[in-house]
Write a protein that holds these residues in place. Structure first.
Motif, short mmCIF file in Angstrom:
data_model
loop_
_atom_site.label_atom_id
_atom_site.label_comp_id
_atom_site.label_asym_id
_atom_site.label_seq_id
_atom_site.Cartn_x
_atom_site.Cartn_y
_atom_site.Cartn_z
N LYS A 196 0.86 -1.17 0.00
CA LYS A 196 0.00 0.00 0.00
C LYS A 196 0.91 1.23 0.00
CE LYS A 196 -3.54 2.32 2.71
NZ LYS A 196 -4.31 2.30 3.94
N GLU A 197 0.65 2.14 -0.92
CA GLU A 197 1.46 3.35 -1.00
C GLU A 197 1.44 4.07 0.35
OE1 GLU A 197 3.59 4.36 -3.33
OE2 GLU A 197 3.06 2.51 -4.36
N GLY A 198 2.60 4.49 0.78
CA GLY A 198 2.72 5.20 2.05
C GLY A 198 2.85 4.29 3.26
N SER A 199 2.84 2.98 3.05
CA SER A 199 2.94 2.03 4.15
C SER A 199 4.35 2.04 4.74
CB SER A 199 2.60 0.62 3.67
OG SER A 199 2.92 -0.32 4.67
N GLN A 200 4.44 1.92 6.05
CA GLN A 200 5.73 1.84 6.73
C GLN A 200 6.41 0.50 6.46
OE1 GLN A 200 4.81 2.56 10.82
NE2 GLN A 200 4.63 4.76 10.55
N LEU A 201 5.65 -0.49 6.00
CA LEU A 201 6.20 -1.81 5.72
C LEU A 201 6.76 -1.94 4.31
CD1 LEU A 201 3.49 -4.07 7.39
CD2 LEU A 201 5.75 -3.48 8.28
N LYS A 202 6.59 -0.92 3.49
CA LYS A 202 7.01 -1.00 2.09
C LYS A 202 8.47 -1.43 1.93
CE LYS A 202 6.79 1.45 -2.29
NZ LYS A 202 6.30 2.64 -2.99
N PRO A 203 9.42 -0.86 2.67
CA PRO A 203 10.82 -1.30 2.51
C PRO A 203 11.02 -2.78 2.86
CG PRO A 203 10.73 0.79 3.70
CD PRO A 203 9.33 0.29 3.59
N GLN A 204 10.35 -3.27 3.90
CA GLN A 204 10.48 -4.67 4.27
C GLN A 204 9.87 -5.58 3.21
OE1 GLN A 204 8.56 -3.96 8.10
NE2 GLN A 204 10.28 -5.03 9.05
N ILE A 205 8.74 -5.19 2.66
CA ILE A 205 8.09 -5.98 1.63
C ILE A 205 8.96 -6.03 0.38
CG2 ILE A 205 6.09 -6.08 0.08
CD1 ILE A 205 4.45 -4.91 2.45
N GLN A 206 9.53 -4.90 -0.01
CA GLN A 206 10.38 -4.88 -1.19
C GLN A 206 11.64 -5.72 -0.96
OE1 GLN A 206 10.64 -0.60 -1.67
NE2 GLN A 206 9.24 -0.67 -3.43
N SER A 207 12.19 -5.70 0.23
CA SER A 207 13.35 -6.52 0.56
C SER A 207 13.02 -8.01 0.46
CB SER A 207 13.84 -6.18 1.97
OG SER A 207 14.84 -7.07 2.36
N THR A 208 11.86 -8.39 0.97
CA THR A 208 11.42 -9.78 0.87
C THR A 208 11.20 -10.18 -0.58
OG1 THR A 208 10.37 -9.62 3.05
CG2 THR A 208 9.65 -11.42 1.63
N GLN A 209 10.60 -9.29 -1.36
CA GLN A 209 10.37 -9.56 -2.77
C GLN A 209 11.69 -9.78 -3.50
OE1 GLN A 209 8.29 -6.48 -4.90
NE2 GLN A 209 8.35 -7.58 -6.83
N MET A 210 12.68 -8.96 -3.22
CA MET A 210 13.97 -9.12 -3.86
C MET A 210 14.63 -10.44 -3.46
SD MET A 210 15.37 -5.17 -3.71
CE MET A 210 17.04 -5.68 -4.00
N ALA A 211 14.49 -10.83 -2.21
CA ALA A 211 15.06 -12.11 -1.75
C ALA A 211 14.39 -13.28 -2.48
CB ALA A 211 14.90 -12.24 -0.25
N ILE A 212 13.08 -13.21 -2.65
CA ILE A 212 12.36 -14.27 -3.37
C ILE A 212 12.81 -14.31 -4.83
CG2 ILE A 212 10.08 -14.97 -4.23
CD1 ILE A 212 8.94 -13.86 -1.57
N GLU A 213 12.95 -13.15 -5.45
CA GLU A 213 13.36 -13.11 -6.85
C GLU A 213 14.76 -13.69 -7.02
OE1 GLU A 213 12.75 -8.99 -7.81
OE2 GLU A 213 10.62 -9.30 -8.23
N ARG A 214 15.65 -13.48 -6.04
CA ARG A 214 16.99 -14.07 -6.12
C ARG A 214 16.92 -15.59 -6.04
NH1 ARG A 214 18.59 -9.46 -3.02
NH2 ARG A 214 18.26 -10.62 -1.12
N LEU A 215 15.97 -16.13 -5.28
CA LEU A 215 15.81 -17.57 -5.19
C LEU A 215 15.35 -18.17 -6.52
CD1 LEU A 215 13.96 -17.94 -1.77
CD2 LEU A 215 16.31 -18.63 -2.27
N LEU A 216 14.60 -17.42 -7.29
CA LEU A 216 14.05 -17.91 -8.54
C LEU A 216 15.06 -17.91 -9.68
CD1 LEU A 216 10.55 -16.20 -8.41
CD2 LEU A 216 11.11 -18.59 -7.90
N VAL A 217 16.16 -17.19 -9.52
CA VAL A 217 17.15 -17.09 -10.61
C VAL A 217 18.02 -18.32 -10.66
CG1 VAL A 217 19.12 -15.78 -11.45
CG2 VAL A 217 17.15 -14.61 -10.54
#
Length: 73
Positions: free
Chosen positions: A52-73
Motif C-alpha cells: 500500500k502506498e505510504g505504508s511503513q512496511l514498504k521497505p520490508q516488503i520490497q526486501s522480501t520480494q527481492m530475496a524471493i526473486e533471487r531464489l528464482l534465478v
C-alpha cells in the motif's frame, strides 16, 4: 504456498498465474508455519503480499520480494 496442502492440486494453478503476471512466488514446507507467519492460529495454504502506498512496511516488503526473486534465478 504450502507444500503440505492436501490435495496439492488445489494450489497448482497458482504458480502458472504468478509466472503469467511476472509475480514472484515461493513454496514453504508447512501450512501451519505459513499460518503463524500470517499472524493466525489456523493453517494457511496460500497467501499474497501487496504494498500500500505510504505504508511503513514498504521497505520490508520490497526486501522480501527481492530475496524471493533471487531464489528464482
Amino acid at each position: 504456498m504450502a507444500t503440505d496442502t492436501e490435495p496439492l492440486e488445489i494450489i497448482l494453478h497458482l504458480p502458472l498465474l504468478c509466472e503469467d503476471k511476472n509475480v514472484p512466488y515461493v513454496f514453504v514446507r508447512s501450512k501451519q508455519a505459513l499460518g503463524r507467519a500470517c499472524g493466525v492460529s489456523r493453517p494457511v495454504i496460500a497467501t499474497s503480499v501487496t504494498i500500500k502506498e505510504g505504508s511503513q512496511l514498504k521497505p520490508q516488503i520490497q526486501s522480501t520480494q527481492m530475496a524471493i526473486e533471487r531464489l528464482l534465478v
